[in-house]
Design an enzyme around this catalytic site. Structure first.
Site, mmCIF file in Angstrom:
data_model
loop_
_atom_site.group_PDB
_atom_site.id
_atom_site.type_symbol
_atom_site.label_atom_id
_atom_site.label_comp_id
_atom_site.label_asym_id
_atom_site.label_seq_id
_atom_site.Cartn_x
_atom_site.Cartn_y
_atom_site.Cartn_z
ATOM 1 N N ARG A 3 1.304 -12.313 39.230
ATOM 2 C CA ARG A 3 2.569 -12.373 39.974
ATOM 3 C C ARG A 3 3.716 -12.069 39.025
ATOM 4 N NH1 ARG A 3 3.645 -15.065 44.773
ATOM 5 N NH2 ARG A 3 5.847 -15.411 45.246
ATOM 6 N N GLU A 9 15.828 -15.680 40.843
ATOM 7 C CA GLU A 9 14.512 -15.026 40.772
ATOM 8 C C GLU A 9 14.385 -14.002 41.883
ATOM 9 O OE1 GLU A 9 10.201 -15.296 42.436
ATOM 10 O OE2 GLU A 9 12.165 -15.755 43.307
ATOM 11 N N CYS A 57 13.617 -11.451 48.659
ATOM 12 C CA CYS A 57 13.145 -10.308 47.872
ATOM 13 C C CYS A 57 12.776 -9.091 48.707
ATOM 14 C CB CYS A 57 11.925 -10.725 47.047
ATOM 15 S SG CYS A 57 10.519 -11.278 48.062
ATOM 16 N N ARG A 81 7.641 -11.392 38.472
ATOM 17 C CA ARG A 81 8.949 -11.625 39.072
ATOM 18 C C ARG A 81 10.025 -11.521 37.999
ATOM 19 N NH1 ARG A 81 6.331 -10.807 42.901
ATOM 20 N NH2 ARG A 81 6.202 -11.977 44.863
#
Length: 469
Positions: free
Chosen positions: A192, A148, A110, A194
């Site tokens: 969080r 993801e 990421c 995502r």
């Protein structure tokens, strides 16, 4: 029937049993479980594998290049009965996979899409790994995939890159959906966000039917999951006017977890910000009323364009003298001697000039009552949690109680690897790396297991398969 793991957390938060995913305790599925195969790309320490195996999946191979992550992965998942499972190594060097794979999964690196990674996108070698993913999806045509990544892939100048990826997968004969999901909405006390990208091959009869799971209607607090906080009780906070909390001006930067009529559930240590739960260095050491006034004046005007173009400028004695008429240079010298201010080119700025660095090694301390903690990251954060609860009727008393009952007596603990395991929803049996710093990094790089479970469960329901392993 094969079972999954789910736990009932006795939450003091709302005095009822919260049914949450927990891989340590079994509860029968409420749908017929199907068997399926999957490949675990960018496997890390197994954040995808745990929930997929609980849903009936069989891993045919895993791809990872980090040697320490591979050790942890193999220690937890590779044994006598699956010793021959494929260790695929570097995804860019994979030239063979088994045929008829049902599912590809993975948390593609990421960093290229985050501020920490300087937003280099496809110009970052890690960003180019998406092309290896596309190549393998094209060659082996799994029935579906789940990938993801950080929310940053969906915003700003990165959004066209996400559209490019979606178009690429659609051109490979997949129906693609994506959504930004917060782990907090699935029983994890962590803020969080995502993005999850779901693709279903168009020849699957239910390819148009996928729907992302709806948020659970239960939330937990830190006191529900950390063993050190089991003695704490939920504090019922008083309702306060925004005029009291923010002087009538609510900051636009507040997130969904910061209520505008309640005191925050955490304290931030910073000389560069202000707020009803922000602690400054001049709050923590002995300073006079005038010294506090000088610091707050510098804090207020350091971002004024009058004094420079930077997002935070030092001010000269003359600048400060215009703002505080009775100011003397000796006043500033005293603050320099107390290590609160320093001089640079005959101007004054705070010694603690980096916001996330905090003060004295502390950036934030979260209270037991908190429903969420900051996002776990690979680089880590100077975050702690208090081991006692406090309450107050106004911001001034709240700060005083925090300093007297938590900060000075050091009634707070650092976030350790064992806490990260809980904050990412990993089961108690999971054995993390023996070095705490490495384990925390690995958990920060991983995915929240409860989110993967709920996202994948909705996908597995659509599979038209019936294997027997």
């Amino acid at each position: 029937m094969i079972t999954i793991n789910q736990a009932k957390v006795n939450s003091q938060s709302n005095n009822k049993q919260l049914e949450l995913f927990n891989p340590s305790k079994p509860l029968e599925l409420n749908f017929i479980q199907k068997k399926f195969t999957f490949i675990d790309f960018f496997a890390g320490i197994g954040g995808f594998r745990i929930p997929l195996e609980k849903l009936g999946g069989k891993c045919l191979g895993y791809s990872e290049i980090d040697k320490e992550a591979i050790k942890v992965y193999q220690n937890n998942f590779i044994g006598y009965y699956n010793a021959g499972e494929l260790n695929l190594g570097d995804i860019s060097k994979i030239n063979h996979l088994p045929n008829n794979i049902d599912l590809f999964v993975g948390g593609v690196p990421c960093q290229p899409w985050s501020v920490a990674g300087k937003l280099k996108g496809f110009n970052d070698p890690r960003g180019q790994l998406w092309f290896d993913v596309i190549k393998l999806v094209n060659k082996y045509q799994p029935k579906a995939f789940i990938f993801e990544n950080v929310k940053g892939l969906t915003t700003g100048k990165n959004k066209d890159k996400l559209e490019y990826l979606v178009n690429q997968f659609e051109n490979l004969n997949y129906v693609v959906n994506w959504k930004v999901i917060n782990s907090y909405d699935f029983g994890v006390p962590q803020n969080r966000e995502r993005v999850f990208i779901i693709g279903i091959r168009k020849d699957q009869k239910n390819c148009q039917s996928y729907q992302f799971p709806k948020p659970l209607k239960v939330h937990v607090r830190l006191l529900d999951v950390f063993d050190e906080l089991k003695h704490c009780k939920v504090i019922k906070k008083v309702k306060l006017s925004p005029d009291i909390l923010f002087n009538g001006n609510v900051p636009p930067s507040r997130n969904r977890f910061q209520k505008n009529d309640e005191l925050n559930d955490f304290f931030t240590f910073s000389d560069l910000r202000n707020g009803h739960t922000t602690l400054h260095s001049w709050d923590l050491i002995k300073t006079t009323v005038k010294e506090k006034k000088i610091c707050l004046t510098l804090l207020k005007y350091r971002r004024s364009k009058k004094y420079g173009v930077k997002d935070g400028n030092p001010l000269s004695f003359g600048d400060l003298k215009e703002l505080i008429t009775d100011l003397k240079e000796s006043d500033l010298t005293k603050l320099v001697n107390k290590n609160i201010l320093r001089t640079i080119n005959n101007k004054y700025e705070f010694v603690n000039s980096k916001n996330n660095s905090g003060l004295n090694g502390i950036y934030r301390i979260f209270l037991p009552n908190s429903e969420t903690i900051g996002t776990l990251t690979a680089t880590g954060a100077r975050d702690f949690f208090a081991t006692v609860s406090i309450n107050a009727d106004n911001p001034e008393d709240y700060k005083k109680k925090f300093i007297q009952k938590i900060y000075k007596p050091q009634k707070f603990n650092p976030i350790m690897a064992k806490h990260c395991r809980q904050l990412q929803g990993f089961p108690d049996w999971f054995q993390f790396h023996h070095k705490d710093s490495i384990a925390k990094k690995q958990f920060g790089n991983s995915v929240p297991i409860p989110v993967v479970y709920h996202v994948a469960k909705e996908l597995i329901k659509l599979f038209d398969i019936d294997y027997f392993f």
